[in-house]
Scaffold this motif. Structure first.
Motif, PDB file in Angstrom:
ATOM      1  N   SER A 127      78.245  59.448  69.230  1.00  0.00           N
ATOM      2  CA  SER A 127      77.765  60.743  68.747  1.00  0.00           C
ATOM      3  C   SER A 127      76.303  60.908  69.129  1.00  0.00           C
ATOM      4  N   ALA A 128      75.829  62.135  69.035  1.00  0.00           N
ATOM      5  CA  ALA A 128      74.417  62.387  69.301  1.00  0.00           C
ATOM      6  C   ALA A 128      73.553  61.640  68.285  1.00  0.00           C
ATOM      7  N   LYS A 129      74.015  61.568  67.059  1.00  0.00           N
ATOM      8  CA  LYS A 129      73.283  60.864  66.011  1.00  0.00           C
ATOM      9  C   LYS A 129      73.172  59.369  66.343  1.00  0.00           C
ATOM     10  N   SER A 130      74.253  58.776  66.809  1.00  0.00           N
ATOM     11  CA  SER A 130      74.229  57.371  67.207  1.00  0.00           C
ATOM     12  C   SER A 130      73.267  57.147  68.367  1.00  0.00           C
ATOM     13  N   SER A 131      73.241  58.088  69.305  1.00  0.00           N
ATOM     14  CA  SER A 131      72.310  58.002  70.428  1.00  0.00           C
ATOM     15  C   SER A 131      70.875  58.032  69.932  1.00  0.00           C
TER      16      SER A 131
END
Length: 67
Positions: free
Chosen positions: A47-51
């Protein structure tokens, strides 16, 4: 207060290299601004959050000595 422009540029370059580890789809706008498109990296990071957390971790690890 006088800043150290060479040091700022050096650190900015290193941070942009960290961004490129996440995605090569990056636009550098100025010494202090860049944008990353992580759309094609989602399969790697989920996810973008994980990135975002990964970027934060890489920067923190790289610059822990100056924090």
């Amino acid at each position: 207060m006088v800043g150290d422009n060479r040091k700022y540029q050096h650190i900015s370059t290193k941070i942009n290299k960290i961004f490129q580890q996440i995605t090569p789809e990056m636009v550098t706008f100025s010494i202090a601004e860049s944008w990353q498109d992580v759309t094609h990296s989602l399969t790697l990071f989920g996810s973008a959050k994980s990135s975002t957390y990964r970027i934060k971790s890489l920067i923190k690890h790289r610059f822990i000595h100056i924090l």
